[in-house]
Design an enzyme around this catalytic site. Structure first.
Site, mmCIF file in Angstrom:
data_model
loop_
_atom_site.group_PDB
_atom_site.id
_atom_site.type_symbol
_atom_site.label_atom_id
_atom_site.label_comp_id
_atom_site.label_asym_id
_atom_site.label_seq_id
_atom_site.Cartn_x
_atom_site.Cartn_y
_atom_site.Cartn_z
ATOM 1 N N THR A 122 0.824 -1.211 0.000
ATOM 2 C CA THR A 122 0.000 0.000 0.000
ATOM 3 C C THR A 122 0.864 1.270 0.000
ATOM 4 O O THR A 122 1.404 1.615 -1.045
ATOM 5 C CB THR A 122 -1.024 -0.020 1.142
ATOM 6 O OG1 THR A 122 -0.358 0.058 2.396
ATOM 7 C CG2 THR A 122 -1.897 -1.254 1.078
ATOM 8 N N SER A 123 1.003 1.959 1.103
ATOM 9 C CA SER A 123 1.623 3.276 1.053
ATOM 10 C C SER A 123 2.668 3.480 2.150
ATOM 11 O O SER A 123 2.560 2.920 3.243
ATOM 12 C CB SER A 123 0.540 4.363 1.193
ATOM 13 O OG SER A 123 -0.418 4.235 0.169
ATOM 14 N N GLU A 140 0.818 -3.431 4.590
ATOM 15 C CA GLU A 140 0.043 -2.206 4.757
ATOM 16 C C GLU A 140 0.974 -0.998 5.016
ATOM 17 O O GLU A 140 2.181 -1.110 5.012
ATOM 18 C CB GLU A 140 -0.980 -2.387 5.886
ATOM 19 C CG GLU A 140 -2.395 -2.679 5.377
ATOM 20 C CD GLU A 140 -3.041 -1.448 4.747
ATOM 21 O OE1 GLU A 140 -2.379 -0.386 4.598
ATOM 22 O OE2 GLU A 140 -4.226 -1.539 4.387
ATOM 23 N N HIS A 141 0.347 0.139 5.277
ATOM 24 C CA HIS A 141 1.026 1.431 5.346
ATOM 25 C C HIS A 141 2.099 1.500 6.450
ATOM 26 O O HIS A 141 2.029 0.824 7.472
ATOM 27 C CB HIS A 141 -0.005 2.540 5.598
ATOM 28 C CG HIS A 141 -0.720 2.383 6.918
ATOM 29 N ND1 HIS A 141 -0.251 2.915 8.090
ATOM 30 C CD2 HIS A 141 -1.857 1.721 7.228
ATOM 31 C CE1 HIS A 141 -1.060 2.603 9.081
ATOM 32 N NE2 HIS A 141 -2.054 1.870 8.589
ATOM 33 N N ASP A 142 3.104 2.322 6.217
ATOM 34 C CA ASP A 142 4.095 2.700 7.230
ATOM 35 C C ASP A 142 4.830 1.491 7.814
ATOM 36 O O ASP A 142 5.072 1.429 9.023
ATOM 37 C CB ASP A 142 3.438 3.512 8.349
ATOM 38 C CG ASP A 142 2.800 4.786 7.817
ATOM 39 O OD1 ASP A 142 3.546 5.656 7.333
ATOM 40 O OD2 ASP A 142 1.555 4.889 7.836
#
Length: 219
Positions: A122-123, A140-142
């Protein structure tokens, strides 16, 4: 001078799953299928799924202006040794990814990755060299993921997680989301068992299993 030569290192299960992705990736840039081979130093057939199987020495001896290899070996420690050998011999790391891999915003993936079908990144993610993400895995993110990390099929790596070098995450494992500034950490060389649900930090070198995941004592 001959053109570039490409290889999937490992003709067993992992390699046979990566080869069609590699072949499709090369077809899109006009590289003929006969410039793609398996490398495998074990005893076995001369061809697997239509591709030649050669030893490392034979691959290195074949005429080519450049050589590229994706390491289709699940064991991160073995990948590291092979990566060092290939680098010393001037063989370039090659990232192979399925067409339907989803990569969103601000994602960096290091060289030599193998990304199987239906992987999602994702991001705001940083991933080190020679990452393996098998079928239906996501990050997933971070998240920050180290080098030579392996995800088996269906790994769910939720947000704000740090996974250190050489960790192995088993099929269907779920890693609970951490917090900004307080990520959940999977330590270097840790093993997360198949189907485990990780809700807290995992020490370096530990093996965790179960729901919730607990350290498995050595017998």
């Amino acid at each position: 001078m001959s053109g570039s030569l490409y290889a999937v290192y490992g003709a067993s299960g992992c390699g046979r799953g990566i080869m069609p992705l590699a072949r499709n990736q090369l077809r899109k840039i006009g590289v003929e299928a006969d410039r793609l081979v398996f490398i495998d130093d074990g005893a076995g057939p001369d061809r697997v799924n239509g591709h030649r199987v050669v030893t490392y020495a034979d691959f290195f001896a074949l005429p080519a202006c450049e050589r590229h290899v994706v390491l289709a070996i699940a064991d991160g420690a073995v990948r590291e040794r092979l990566a060092a050998r290939c680098t010393a011999d001037g063989i370039r790391p090659w990232t192979v990814a399925a067409e339907n891999v989803v990569v969103m915003d601000d994602v960096h993936v290091g060289e030599g990755a193998a990304l199987s079908p239906f992987v999602t990144l994702t991001s705001n993610i940083r991933i080190g060299r020679y990452f393996h993400a098998n079928l239906y895995s996501y990050v997933e993110h971070d998240c920050v993921i180290g080098e030579f990390v392996t995800f088996a099929p269906g790994v769910k790596c939720n947000g704000n997680i740090v996974i250190e070098d050489h960790a192995y995450i088993g099929a269907g494992a779920v890693i609970k989301q951490g917090r900004p500034g307080q990520p959940l950490v999977i330590g270097r060389g840790a093993v997360v068992g198949m189907g485990a649900v990780v809700t807290r930090n995992v020490p370096a070198g530990a093996t965790v299993v179960g729901n919730p995941a607990r350290v498995r004592e050595k017998i």
